[in-house]
Design a protein around this motif. Structure first.
Motif, PDB file in Angstrom:
ATOM      1  N   SER A   1      63.520  29.020  56.489  1.00  0.00           N
ATOM      2  CA  SER A   1      62.932  28.657  55.200  1.00  0.00           C
ATOM      3  C   SER A   1      63.637  29.360  54.038  1.00  0.00           C
ATOM      4  O   SER A   1      64.297  30.388  54.210  1.00  0.00           O
ATOM      5  N   GLU A   2      63.479  28.785  52.848  1.00  0.00           N
ATOM      6  CA  GLU A   2      64.028  29.409  51.642  1.00  0.00           C
ATOM      7  C   GLU A   2      63.443  30.807  51.443  1.00  0.00           C
ATOM      8  O   GLU A   2      64.152  31.734  51.041  1.00  0.00           O
ATOM      9  N   ALA A   3      62.152  30.946  51.716  1.00  0.00           N
ATOM     10  CA  ALA A   3      61.494  32.235  51.501  1.00  0.00           C
ATOM     11  C   ALA A   3      62.090  33.311  52.403  1.00  0.00           C
ATOM     12  O   ALA A   3      62.341  34.439  51.961  1.00  0.00           O
ATOM     13  N   PHE A   4      62.335  32.981  53.659  1.00  0.00           N
ATOM     14  CA  PHE A   4      62.911  33.967  54.580  1.00  0.00           C
ATOM     15  C   PHE A   4      64.339  34.305  54.163  1.00  0.00           C
ATOM     16  O   PHE A   4      64.726  35.476  54.128  1.00  0.00           O
ATOM     17  N   ASP A   5      65.131  33.298  53.858  1.00  0.00           N
ATOM     18  CA  ASP A   5      66.527  33.543  53.485  1.00  0.00           C
ATOM     19  C   ASP A   5      66.651  34.336  52.184  1.00  0.00           C
ATOM     20  O   ASP A   5      67.695  34.949  51.934  1.00  0.00           O
ATOM     21  N   SER A   6      65.595  34.326  51.363  1.00  0.00           N
ATOM     22  CA  SER A   6      65.637  35.036  50.081  1.00  0.00           C
ATOM     23  C   SER A   6      65.101  36.454  50.172  1.00  0.00           C
ATOM     24  O   SER A   6      65.043  37.155  49.152  1.00  0.00           O
ATOM     25  N   LEU A   7      64.697  36.901  51.355  1.00  0.00           N
ATOM     26  CA  LEU A   7      64.290  38.292  51.504  1.00  0.00           C
ATOM     27  C   LEU A   7      65.436  39.207  51.083  1.00  0.00           C
ATOM     28  O   LEU A   7      66.609  38.907  51.340  1.00  0.00           O
ATOM     29  N   PRO A   8      65.135  40.342  50.437  1.00  0.00           N
ATOM     30  CA  PRO A   8      66.212  41.289  50.125  1.00  0.00           C
ATOM     31  C   PRO A   8      67.010  41.636  51.380  1.00  0.00           C
ATOM     32  O   PRO A   8      66.442  41.822  52.457  1.00  0.00           O
ATOM     33  N   GLN A   9      68.310  41.698  51.238  1.00  0.00           N
ATOM     34  CA  GLN A   9      69.189  41.861  52.398  1.00  0.00           C
ATOM     35  C   GLN A   9      68.819  43.053  53.292  1.00  0.00           C
ATOM     36  O   GLN A   9      68.822  42.921  54.522  1.00  0.00           O
ATOM     37  N   PRO A  10      68.459  44.214  52.738  1.00  0.00           N
ATOM     38  CA  PRO A  10      68.127  45.338  53.628  1.00  0.00           C
ATOM     39  C   PRO A  10      66.949  45.054  54.557  1.00  0.00           C
ATOM     40  O   PRO A  10      66.995  45.402  55.739  1.00  0.00           O
ATOM     41  N   ILE A  11      65.879  44.420  54.051  1.00  0.00           N
ATOM     42  CA  ILE A  11      64.726  44.153  54.918  1.00  0.00           C
ATOM     43  C   ILE A  11      65.035  42.994  55.859  1.00  0.00           C
ATOM     44  O   ILE A  11      64.597  42.987  57.014  1.00  0.00           O
ATOM     45  N   ARG A  12      65.803  42.037  55.385  1.00  0.00           N
ATOM     46  CA  ARG A  12      66.194  40.926  56.257  1.00  0.00           C
ATOM     47  C   ARG A  12      67.019  41.440  57.433  1.00  0.00           C
ATOM     48  O   ARG A  12      66.814  41.040  58.588  1.00  0.00           O
ATOM     49  N   ASP A  13      67.955  42.352  57.172  1.00  0.00           N
ATOM     50  CA  ASP A  13      68.766  42.925  58.247  1.00  0.00           C
ATOM     51  C   ASP A  13      67.900  43.735  59.214  1.00  0.00           C
ATOM     52  O   ASP A  13      68.116  43.704  60.430  1.00  0.00           O
ATOM     53  N   ARG A  14      66.917  44.483  58.674  1.00  0.00           N
ATOM     54  CA  ARG A  14      66.030  45.257  59.546  1.00  0.00           C
ATOM     55  C   ARG A  14      65.226  44.340  60.468  1.00  0.00           C
ATOM     56  O   ARG A  14      65.027  44.638  61.656  1.00  0.00           O
ATOM     57  N   ILE A  15      64.757  43.226  59.924  1.00  0.00           N
ATOM     58  CA  ILE A  15      63.988  42.269  60.729  1.00  0.00           C
ATOM     59  C   ILE A  15      64.860  41.674  61.826  1.00  0.00           C
ATOM     60  O   ILE A  15      64.463  41.609  63.001  1.00  0.00           O
TER      61      ILE A  15
END
Length: 403
Positions: A331-345
């Protein structure tokens, strides 16, 4: 509650960039025109413009909307959805309700006047936050599915108990106040049911495995005669997953501003990944089957890995999805997470799927299931952290590993 209306996030002062907001800009610029249908007003045109499938229709008769006086078992409110937009409609109402899961703001809410006009517009309505920004939405602007029994007029009977519904909710607590079409064997639920004064009525055989709603109300006034069981189950997962994404976005934005990193958000990442992987999903005990084309249309969307597999494939026998990892990672919302938290997830997700994580809380995910999800995500998502580059090696190693 996250302080989402203070300066860092500034919810009420920030324009949405979601699908509904983009439609409003197209309408404003005259690049899109909506046709008013004699039977349903602007609803068909709005659904088409927002790419929301008609097959996703679900019907709720509890008086739980700001248009509660118009809702009843004879005039249920229909709700349609896709991955990031929700549309609400009541026959005869002067308004259509639209909400979106914006990539930065979470839930953003609009109305559209049904009166024929040459200048149709979506009007943002932040008053919806009275119900849509509470502990029930994880303290952020969001969406929720609720279940409580009603009387024969649709008035909520608080004495019967209230359930906030997602994929973890026991089946017998789901869908109070909703019509439900589909079959699910001997699994019981609260749909299609009304209480009578002082009786505390519970489910019976006349409310279960319903495939035709015409005995309850005039279905010809709606886009379809369905309130599809599979669509309801997908909605329950999706609304809470969107709230998780919004919470992660807000928390990481605040942490990055204050500390410059997201190292203190470990518990949020762990909870996020558990929900993402359906770890606590209520198991099905019989085959689920809806009545509309929703399941087939949803599954066709992909994306598909090199073996033709997708996170949108349904199981519907023991669980909702064949490969239990949320499709909202696209989703757009997931892809727009700030990169540091997205990488942690994604790093935490890789730890679980590669077999590095061996705790009992993930034991429902078999080695074969982990390997399949690892391969699907590895094939269909870009910009994954460095650890995912070795996913094919991990995939072959996990084949012989006993978790």
């Amino acid at each position: 509650m996250v302080p989402f209306d203070e300066d860092t996030i500034a919810y009420s002062r920030t324009a949405s960039q979601g699908r509904a907001a983009r439609l409003q800009e197209l309408l404003k610029d005259g690049k899109v025109h909506l046709t008013n249908d004699p039977a349903h007003g602007y609803l068909p045109a709005v659904l088409a413009a927002l790419k929301v499938p008609v097959s996703s229709q679900m019907l709720i008769f509890s008086k739980t909307s700001f248009q509660r006086e118009r809702i009843s078992p004879k005039t249920p409110r229909s709700i349609f959805f896709n991955d990031d937009v929700y549309v609400g409609y009541i026959p005869g109402s002067p308004l259509i309700e639209v909400s979106e899961a914006d990539s930065r703001l979470g839930g953003v809410f609009y109305t559209i006047e049904q009166r024929p006009s040459s200048s149709v517009r979506l009007t943002r309505n932040d008053q919806c936050l009275e119900c849509h920004a509470t502990a029930k939405t994880m303290g952020v602007p969001g969406h929720l599915v609720r279940s409580f029994l009603t009387d024969q007029d649709g008035v909520v009977d608080l004495s019967t108990g209230i359930s906030l519904v997602n994929h973890r909710t026991p089946m017998e607590e789901r869908w109070g106040g909703w019509y439900v079409t589909g079959t699910l064997g001997d699994q019981r639920h609260r749909g299609n049911l009304f209480t009578t004064s002082g009786s505390g009525t519970t489910e019976n055989s006349l409310t279960q495995n319903i495939t035709n709603l015409s005995p309850f109300f005039d279905t010809s006034r709606y886009m379809t005669p369905h309130s599809d069981l599979v669509a309801l189950m997908v909605l329950e997962h999706q609304t809470h997953m969107h709230n998780f994404i919004t919470r992660a976005h807000f928390e990481s934005t605040l942490a990055l501003q204050q500390y410059g990193h997201v190292k203190y958000l470990t518990s949020i990442v762990d909870a996020f990944v558990k929900y993402l992987l359906f770890v606590e999903e209520t198991a099905l005990t019989a085959r689920i089957k809806g009545t509309s084309d929703f399941a087939a249309e949803f599954a066709r969307q992909g994306p598909f890995d090199r073996k033709g597999r997708s996170l949108r494939e349904f199981d519907l026998t023991t669980r909702l999805f064949k490969f239990p990892c949320s499709y909202l990672i696209y989703s757009e919302a997931f892809d727009s997470l700030p990169q540091p938290i997205r990488d942690r997830i994604f790093t935490r997700l890789w730890e679980v799927l590669s077999g590095k994580e061996t705790s009992k809380e993930y034991e429902r995910l078999s080695p074969e299931m982990r390997r399949a999800i690892l391969e699907i995500v590895g094939d269909t998502k870009k910009d994954l952290p460095l650890c995912w580059r070795s996913s094919r090696t991990a995939s072959s190693q996990i084949r012989d590993r006993r978790l």
